[in-house]
Design a protein around this motif. Sequence first.
Motif, PDB file in Angstrom:
ATOM      1  N   GLN A   1       0.825  -1.200   0.000  1.00  0.00           N
ATOM      2  CA  GLN A   1       0.000   0.000   0.000  1.00  0.00           C
ATOM      3  C   GLN A   1       0.872   1.269   0.000  1.00  0.00           C
ATOM      4  OE1 GLN A   1      -0.524  -2.639   1.868  1.00  0.00           O
ATOM      5  NE2 GLN A   1      -2.490  -3.353   1.026  1.00  0.00           N
ATOM      6  N   ARG A   2       1.942   1.242   0.802  1.00  0.00           N
ATOM      7  CA  ARG A   2       2.830   2.403   0.837  1.00  0.00           C
ATOM      8  C   ARG A   2       3.502   2.616  -0.519  1.00  0.00           C
ATOM      9  NH1 ARG A   2       4.768   0.230   5.677  1.00  0.00           N
ATOM     10  NH2 ARG A   2       6.852  -0.100   4.779  1.00  0.00           N
ATOM     11  N   GLN A   3       3.916   1.508  -1.114  1.00  0.00           N
ATOM     12  CA  GLN A   3       4.548   1.622  -2.433  1.00  0.00           C
ATOM     13  C   GLN A   3       3.587   2.186  -3.474  1.00  0.00           C
ATOM     14  OE1 GLN A   3       6.094  -2.276  -3.263  1.00  0.00           O
ATOM     15  NE2 GLN A   3       8.093  -1.803  -2.360  1.00  0.00           N
ATOM     16  N   MET A   4       2.350   1.702  -3.430  1.00  0.00           N
ATOM     17  CA  MET A   4       1.377   2.215  -4.407  1.00  0.00           C
ATOM     18  C   MET A   4       1.137   3.706  -4.191  1.00  0.00           C
ATOM     19  SD  MET A   4      -0.403   1.653  -7.033  1.00  0.00           S
ATOM     20  CE  MET A   4      -0.270  -0.128  -7.111  1.00  0.00           C
ATOM     21  N   THR A   5       1.026   4.123  -2.933  1.00  0.00           N
ATOM     22  CA  THR A   5       0.819   5.541  -2.644  1.00  0.00           C
ATOM     23  C   THR A   5       2.019   6.370  -3.117  1.00  0.00           C
ATOM     24  OG1 THR A   5      -0.483   4.945  -0.695  1.00  0.00           O
ATOM     25  CG2 THR A   5       0.327   7.210  -0.828  1.00  0.00           C
ATOM     26  N   ALA A   6       3.215   5.867  -2.843  1.00  0.00           N
ATOM     27  CA  ALA A   6       4.406   6.587  -3.285  1.00  0.00           C
ATOM     28  C   ALA A   6       4.484   6.668  -4.799  1.00  0.00           C
ATOM     29  CB  ALA A   6       5.658   5.911  -2.721  1.00  0.00           C
ATOM     30  N   GLN A   7       4.109   5.589  -5.453  1.00  0.00           N
ATOM     31  CA  GLN A   7       4.132   5.584  -6.914  1.00  0.00           C
ATOM     32  C   GLN A   7       3.146   6.612  -7.489  1.00  0.00           C
ATOM     33  OE1 GLN A   7       3.391   1.497  -7.739  1.00  0.00           O
ATOM     34  NE2 GLN A   7       5.493   0.845  -7.281  1.00  0.00           N
ATOM     35  N   LEU A   8       1.986   6.711  -6.861  1.00  0.00           N
ATOM     36  CA  LEU A   8       1.025   7.726  -7.320  1.00  0.00           C
ATOM     37  C   LEU A   8       1.590   9.135  -7.114  1.00  0.00           C
ATOM     38  CD1 LEU A   8      -2.332   6.206  -5.984  1.00  0.00           C
ATOM     39  CD2 LEU A   8      -1.519   6.279  -8.357  1.00  0.00           C
ATOM     40  N   LEU A   9       2.255   9.337  -5.981  1.00  0.00           N
ATOM     41  CA  LEU A   9       2.849  10.643  -5.730  1.00  0.00           C
ATOM     42  C   LEU A   9       3.938  10.948  -6.755  1.00  0.00           C
ATOM     43  CD1 LEU A   9       3.272  13.148  -3.957  1.00  0.00           C
ATOM     44  CD2 LEU A   9       4.940  11.814  -2.657  1.00  0.00           C
ATOM     45  N   ILE A  10       4.799   9.958  -6.995  1.00  0.00           N
ATOM     46  CA  ILE A  10       5.865  10.164  -7.973  1.00  0.00           C
ATOM     47  C   ILE A  10       5.284  10.430  -9.361  1.00  0.00           C
ATOM     48  CG2 ILE A  10       7.835   9.073  -9.114  1.00  0.00           C
ATOM     49  CD1 ILE A  10       8.319   7.549  -6.510  1.00  0.00           C
ATOM     50  N   ALA A  11       4.225   9.711  -9.699  1.00  0.00           N
ATOM     51  CA  ALA A  11       3.561   9.957 -10.988  1.00  0.00           C
ATOM     52  C   ALA A  11       3.055  11.385 -11.069  1.00  0.00           C
ATOM     53  CB  ALA A  11       2.423   8.967 -11.187  1.00  0.00           C
ATOM     54  N   THR A  12       2.461  11.861  -9.972  1.00  0.00           N
ATOM     55  CA  THR A  12       1.973  13.246  -9.946  1.00  0.00           C
ATOM     56  C   THR A  12       3.115  14.235 -10.155  1.00  0.00           C
ATOM     57  OG1 THR A  12       0.213  12.619  -8.419  1.00  0.00           O
ATOM     58  CG2 THR A  12       0.755  14.962  -8.566  1.00  0.00           C
ATOM     59  N   VAL A  13       4.228  13.979  -9.476  1.00  0.00           N
ATOM     60  CA  VAL A  13       5.375  14.881  -9.583  1.00  0.00           C
ATOM     61  C   VAL A  13       5.938  14.907 -11.001  1.00  0.00           C
ATOM     62  CG1 VAL A  13       7.763  15.243  -8.843  1.00  0.00           C
ATOM     63  CG2 VAL A  13       5.992  14.713  -7.161  1.00  0.00           C
ATOM     64  N   THR A  14       6.152  13.728 -11.574  1.00  0.00           N
ATOM     65  CA  THR A  14       6.768  13.673 -12.902  1.00  0.00           C
ATOM     66  C   THR A  14       5.855  14.232 -13.976  1.00  0.00           C
ATOM     67  OG1 THR A  14       5.982  11.388 -13.123  1.00  0.00           O
ATOM     68  CG2 THR A  14       8.203  11.711 -12.314  1.00  0.00           C
ATOM     69  N   ILE A  15       4.575  13.882 -13.891  1.00  0.00           N
ATOM     70  CA  ILE A  15       3.642  14.407 -14.903  1.00  0.00           C
ATOM     71  C   ILE A  15       3.479  15.913 -14.749  1.00  0.00           C
ATOM     72  CG2 ILE A  15       1.255  14.330 -15.704  1.00  0.00           C
ATOM     73  CD1 ILE A  15       1.223  11.366 -15.016  1.00  0.00           C
ATOM     74  N   THR A  16       3.449  16.405 -13.510  1.00  0.00           N
ATOM     75  CA  THR A  16       3.381  17.852 -13.295  1.00  0.00           C
ATOM     76  C   THR A  16       4.593  18.550 -13.899  1.00  0.00           C
ATOM     77  OG1 THR A  16       2.133  17.554 -11.254  1.00  0.00           O
ATOM     78  CG2 THR A  16       3.262  19.656 -11.547  1.00  0.00           C
ATOM     79  N   THR A  17       5.771  17.979 -13.665  1.00  0.00           N
ATOM     80  CA  THR A  17       6.989  18.562 -14.235  1.00  0.00           C
ATOM     81  C   THR A  17       6.928  18.595 -15.757  1.00  0.00           C
ATOM     82  OG1 THR A  17       8.253  17.718 -12.355  1.00  0.00           O
ATOM     83  CG2 THR A  17       9.498  18.380 -14.300  1.00  0.00           C
ATOM     84  N   LEU A  18       6.535  17.470 -16.357  1.00  0.00           N
ATOM     85  CA  LEU A  18       6.451  17.402 -17.812  1.00  0.00           C
ATOM     86  C   LEU A  18       5.474  18.422 -18.363  1.00  0.00           C
ATOM     87  CD1 LEU A  18       6.938  16.130 -20.576  1.00  0.00           C
ATOM     88  CD2 LEU A  18       5.210  14.410 -19.999  1.00  0.00           C
ATOM     89  N   ALA A  19       4.281  18.477 -17.773  1.00  0.00           N
ATOM     90  CA  ALA A  19       3.253  19.387 -18.284  1.00  0.00           C
ATOM     91  C   ALA A  19       3.678  20.846 -18.160  1.00  0.00           C
ATOM     92  CB  ALA A  19       1.937  19.147 -17.550  1.00  0.00           C
ATOM     93  N   LEU A  20       4.217  21.217 -16.996  1.00  0.00           N
ATOM     94  CA  LEU A  20       4.595  22.617 -16.795  1.00  0.00           C
ATOM     95  C   LEU A  20       5.779  23.015 -17.662  1.00  0.00           C
ATOM     96  CD1 LEU A  20       4.152  23.018 -12.944  1.00  0.00           C
ATOM     97  CD2 LEU A  20       2.711  23.919 -14.754  1.00  0.00           C
TER      98      LEU A  20
END
Length: 609
Positions: free
Chosen positions: A268-287
């Motif tokens: 569960q922790r890994q999945m949550t971290a992966q979602l956070l990392i996905a948010t960070v990377t996609i945010t960086t790419l989009a901006l």
Amino acid sequence: MRHETRVRAAPWVVLLGVALLISVATFSAARVSLEFFKLPGAPGAIWWPATGLVLVIVVRCPRRWWWVLLPVFGVVTGIANIPLGGLTVSLTSALVNVLEVLVAGMILQGSSDRGVRKLRNAQEAVRFVVAIAAALAVGAALVALRSAVFQGDAPWDRVARGYVAMHMLGLFSFAPLLLPGRSSWKTGPVREVEFVAVLGATVAIDAWAFLDTTAGGRAFPILLPIIWAAIRLDPLRATATSLITCALAAYGTSRGLGAFGQIVGLAQRQMTAQLLIATVTITTLALVLITRHRARLVARVSDSEQTLKVAIQQALVGIYSIRLDAGRLGEIRDVNTAMCQMLGYEPDELEGKPDRIFRGHPDSAESTALTARIDQLASGEIDAFQRETHFAMSTGDELWVELSAARVVPSTSPPFALIYVHDLTGREQIKHMLESMALHDALTGLPNRSVLFPRLDDLLQRAYRDGTQVGLLYLDLNGFKPVNDTYGHAAGDAVLVEVARRLENSVRPGDTVARLGGDEFAVLAANIGRESDLAVIAERIHAELATPIALPDGAAVTIDISIGAAVGSRETTADDLLRAADVEMYRIKSGGAGFRLISRMDPGLASSG
């Protein structure tokens, strides 16, 4: 020949360098992912950056190099993954990673090998997402097949989901590196200081959020330096900031620290971290993509405006622009050097002034028509027009000009009209000169037959209406040929010019003197009351020609002239009147009239014609 060999060998040097880079990058990313984030008893790493990093390198290389780079990547991946699960897992991981990079790279570069594929706009960003999705689909299918064939502790679908989650993060984390270079970002020490400050803030916030055991619920602030870096920094620095956040998030979460440490269960922790990392990377790419696109647009607009301004200022034709927005309609915005020189103004005498300054008579029909056209431009009724008109110079003189106006509607400023001004004064002068040459004798400047005959027709029609008479004198110089033979054609031309001047002095105001050709002239007299009026004119002509005519070489000649007169009224046509005067002239000429030649040596010497 040796030079050509070196040129052909150079790409191989570059290829070997890139292969070495891929080897080091792949092995380092894989080992860090496996060892630094691996937990005792856990099936694998939470974050897998190797494929994303290698995809960036491969896409930036020509496709003809892939047959070396992809096998290098596969071999290094296999070696790095041996500790993860043995030879089977290692070989499968190598094959999966190679296919993943191959599929994504082919889609990103398209069907041709014309250059490096870069994320410049939204269309190419969508292309990138499609490429990643296709690559992950291929990889997930192979991983699931391996799990189904070689039974392990986890079901094949769970293994496939874990694979997709980890590799998606790695691919997206390095996506900003596919963006164009940083030429449009500011350079120099200021940028470096800003990057160091953002990097320090990123490390501090991430450590506070993911390594502190009491940092529950502190994940959101990590996006602040990410957003700052994506908007303010270039893609490489923005990617570095994003990677630091992803690494610390993966490390802290996998060990039960930081914002997600209170979540029960490693999965569960890994999945949550992966979602956070996905948010960070996609945010960086989009901006970064949006910021880069806007920077390119701003630079393009700025370059276009600067290019246009320079082109206008250096143009040889007069150019100026006027505002078209309400309240300031017709106000001059810009004016180039050629326009100022054409009209004799300085730029500051025109800029900000109403365009009426160009019009000598603002209330004239020309000015009113031009104002109506500009109003149509302002309302959008028309987009362009051309018109010939007069422009007033600073001296008060007028120029005949042609205007070519076009309506321009910028996206960020009020509309305006760009107007090109062509000076037609020279054209008009040539036009008048050609018209004069067509209607007048080149030597004497008198009207020719093209003027005489239409004017004769007009006077005869008027005489028919008014009951008046029209007189015509047909004149021929007697013995003009000896002048040319004795003194040359220059002397003959001088005689003809002087005869023309004296004929004009002999006639009444309103009468027309024309040269018919050679030494033949005609005088058209309107409103003849009686035939004796023509005799009076003929007598004045004889009197004028009685005075000797000076020649260019100092000699002088006395010219006699034969004059035939005819009067026309109601039923007379132009041909009838001309023929009658011609016949009368030859009748008189046959009487033996001649001319006297006065020599410089003996003024009394006479010669018969």
